[in-house]
Enzyme design. Structure first.
Site, PDB file in Angstrom:
ATOM      1  N   ARG A   1     -28.408 -22.977  -9.840  1.00  0.00           N
ATOM      2  CA  ARG A   1     -29.717 -23.595 -10.124  1.00  0.00           C
ATOM      3  C   ARG A   1     -30.302 -24.217  -8.856  1.00  0.00           C
ATOM      4  NH1 ARG A   1     -29.003 -27.597 -15.090  1.00  0.00           N
ATOM      5  NH2 ARG A   1     -31.174 -28.032 -14.541  1.00  0.00           N
TER       6      ARG A   1
ATOM      7  N   TRP B   1     -22.783 -27.514 -18.108  1.00  0.00           N
ATOM      8  CA  TRP B   1     -23.230 -26.641 -17.014  1.00  0.00           C
ATOM      9  C   TRP B   1     -22.056 -26.479 -16.064  1.00  0.00           C
ATOM     10  CZ3 TRP B   1     -27.599 -23.829 -16.176  1.00  0.00           C
ATOM     11  CH2 TRP B   1     -28.688 -24.078 -17.020  1.00  0.00           C
TER      12      TRP B   1
ATOM     13  N   ARG C   1       3.989   9.613 -10.122  1.00  0.00           N
ATOM     14  CA  ARG C   1       3.592   9.692 -11.526  1.00  0.00           C
ATOM     15  C   ARG C   1       2.826  10.982 -11.811  1.00  0.00           C
ATOM     16  NH1 ARG C   1       1.750   4.323 -10.323  1.00  0.00           N
ATOM     17  NH2 ARG C   1       3.338   2.787 -10.924  1.00  0.00           N
TER      18      ARG C   1
ATOM     19  N   SER D   1       8.311  -3.584  -1.118  1.00  0.00           N
ATOM     20  CA  SER D   1       7.503  -4.014  -2.270  1.00  0.00           C
ATOM     21  C   SER D   1       7.707  -5.492  -2.601  1.00  0.00           C
ATOM     22  CB  SER D   1       7.840  -3.157  -3.488  1.00  0.00           C
ATOM     23  OG  SER D   1       7.602  -1.794  -3.222  1.00  0.00           O
TER      24      SER D   1
ATOM     25  N   ALA E   1       0.823  -1.208   0.000  1.00  0.00           N
ATOM     26  CA  ALA E   1       0.000   0.000   0.000  1.00  0.00           C
ATOM     27  C   ALA E   1       0.858   1.260   0.000  1.00  0.00           C
ATOM     28  CB  ALA E   1      -0.933  -0.002   1.210  1.00  0.00           C
TER      29      ALA E   1
ATOM     30  N   CYS F   1       2.770 -13.133   0.358  1.00  0.00           N
ATOM     31  CA  CYS F   1       1.974 -14.317   0.017  1.00  0.00           C
ATOM     32  C   CYS F   1       2.828 -15.412  -0.617  1.00  0.00           C
ATOM     33  CB  CYS F   1       0.855 -13.935  -0.942  1.00  0.00           C
ATOM     34  SG  CYS F   1      -0.301 -12.715  -0.296  1.00  0.00           S
TER      35      CYS F   1
ATOM     36  N   ASP G   1      -3.119  -3.542   5.184  1.00  0.00           N
ATOM     37  CA  ASP G   1      -3.588  -4.410   6.258  1.00  0.00           C
ATOM     38  C   ASP G   1      -3.902  -3.682   7.556  1.00  0.00           C
ATOM     39  OD1 ASP G   1      -3.130  -6.368   4.415  1.00  0.00           O
ATOM     40  OD2 ASP G   1      -1.424  -7.296   5.443  1.00  0.00           O
TER      41      ASP G   1
END
Length: 457
Positions: A447, A439, A23, A42, A13, A46, A288
């Site tokens: 369904r 399906w 930018r 950076s 973040a 995970c 987080d």
């Protein structure tokens, strides 16, 4: 005159915000100073289980951008520097160099708080013994690998059976360890309903892992050398040459709390849709350490995922740079795997729906990832929740083999769009025998959910 942006935290973040702001505004318009207490920026936390398990070649593969690369973009990135205080009234932060212990104040015009989350680490006897590891940062991953390379024995205990727990269990199995998973809940993967979590537990046991559910760790036992030798619960001891803690995370918001910034029910910072901290025009927060709006239940929740952190950082960067963007919320989509078992969820579990005061129906089906006659077809179980009165889709959970997990993205889009189960059945999804039955499993579950809604009146 140029303004100064201060960023606390240099991972997803924080550096997404800094990079997007850069930018939009050059160094002559916006000075950017970022503080990071660790040694890396950076990177993909995970990916740590897959690095530990040998599926990723090395640590550097997980790093998207180094400190030097950020500095080349005119971002004054100060590594190994911990912010210890935020002075909201004076618009400044105090930081301490972790190598020299020198402290200094830095003024800001605009502030971004991206302090992340901290792992749950209970205050238990022996919890800090050599051989006991968390896996939150790249430093943690390196420390664990060092332990694995220099420790004799092949017994590992993983404490906790959420995403990190099951992924680390897989990593240790891949390294040849005999793995015991000690889990406080009745089933692994508390992010799923218990019936779906039971499928995960059965599969893990079938992979040779010892599953111990409904057990809380009371202490870590050590040997004469001080190293971990076992994990104890009220009823048993489980031998261990290495212990992994995978007990979840909490928002790292001590700084924000001490500064008087608003926190939510789960301890995360509260922001508006532009990721501004509520009541503070010049302070943003993301990643987080924040709480986000659940688009299905309408409630705030804490979801620690890199996907959200990067998007929130982009949103913040637009705002800091003088433009406008929003992060509207999440539907709670997450995927994981343990060996060849794929696990996915989005939207609400049954307990979430009850907590939100929603009446609902459920539908659970078994289907295959491809046409049943096509080679490589694998079974999956899909569970769907729909609102009892309206049929609005509330949540989907999937447990299966190859081709199962990413089907949850269909449901995530449907949840974001507010579709009903009936509308979901009409989606024009791609079909060919190598990719899906005629399906798709998601449509079969929809369904069945439509039938449940109709029977409920």
């Amino acid at each position: 005159m140029s303004e100064r942006l201060v960023v606390i935290g240099a991972d997803a973040a924080g550096m997404s915000a800094a990079s997007q702001a850069r930018r939009l505004k050059g160094p002559d318009e916006l000075e950017i100073v970022a503080f990071e207490r660790g040694r890396f920026t950076s990177y993909s936390a995970c990916g740590i289980p897959y690095w530990v398990g040998g599926q990723v070649d090395g640590r550097d593969e997980l790093i998207a951008r180094t400190p030097e690369e950020h500095r080349e973009r005119a971002i004054d990135l100060r590594m190994r520097t911990e912010v210890t205080e935020i002075d909201v009234r004076g618009r400044r932060v105090r930081a301490r160099d972790l190598d020299s212990d020198a402290e200094s104040w830095t003024a800001y015009d605009k502030l971004v708080i991206a302090t992340g989350a901290r792992p749950v680490r209970p205050d238990l006897p022996g919890i800090d013994a050599p051989g006991v590891h968390g896996v939150q940062t790249l430093e943690d991953g390196q420390a664990l690998l060092d332990t694995l390379r220099h420790t004799r024995g092949d017994r590992a205990v993983v404490v906790g059976a959420g995403y990190i727990g099951v992924e680390m269990a897989e990593a240790l199995v891949n390294r040849g360890y005999r793995v015991t998973v000690v889990n406080r809940g009745a089933q692994p993967m508390a992010t799923l309903d218990p019936d779906m979590g039971a499928l995960v537990g059965e599969a893990m046991a079938g992979m040779g892992m010892e599953m111990v559910n409904g057990a809380a760790v009371t202490k870590i036992l050590t040997g004469e050398d001080g190293r971990v030798r076992a994990v104890a619960t009220d009823d048993a001891e489980y031998p261990a040459d290495v212990v992994i803690l995978g007990m979840g995370v909490r928002p790292n918001t001590d700084l924000a709390r001490e500064a008087g910034l608003p926190l939510g029910e789960h301890g995360g910072l509260l922001t508006d849709l532009a990721m501004r901290v509520r009541g503070h025009e010049n302070i943003w927060a993301g990643g987080d350490c924040v709480e986000v709006l659940d688009l299905v239940s309408g409630r705030e929740r804490h979801v620690a995922l890199g996907t959200h952190a990067n998007k929130q950082g982009q949103t913040i960067g637009w705002g800091v740079g003088g433009d406008y963007a929003t992060f509207p919320g999440v539907v709670g989509t997450a995927v994981s795997k343990v060996c060849d078992l794929e696990i996915a969820r989005t939207g609400l579990r049954e307990k979430d729906a009850r907590a939100a005061g929603l009446q609902y129906v459920t539908a659970t089906i078994e289907s295959t990832s491809r046409a049943g006659y096509f080679p490589g077809s694998a079974l999956m179980t899909v569970k769907m929740l729909a609102e009892r009165r309206t049929g609005r889709l509330l949540g989907v959970q999937i447990v299966g083999r190859e081709g199962a997990a990413k089907r949850v993205d269909i449901a995530a889009v449907a949840l974001t769009a507010g579709l009903t189960a009936d509308q979901l059945t009409t989606l024009d999804l791609g079909y060919a025998p190598p990719f899906s039955p005629v399906w798709d499993p998601i449509l079969v579950a929809a369904r069945k959910a439509v039938g449940a809604v109709r029977r409920a009146g």
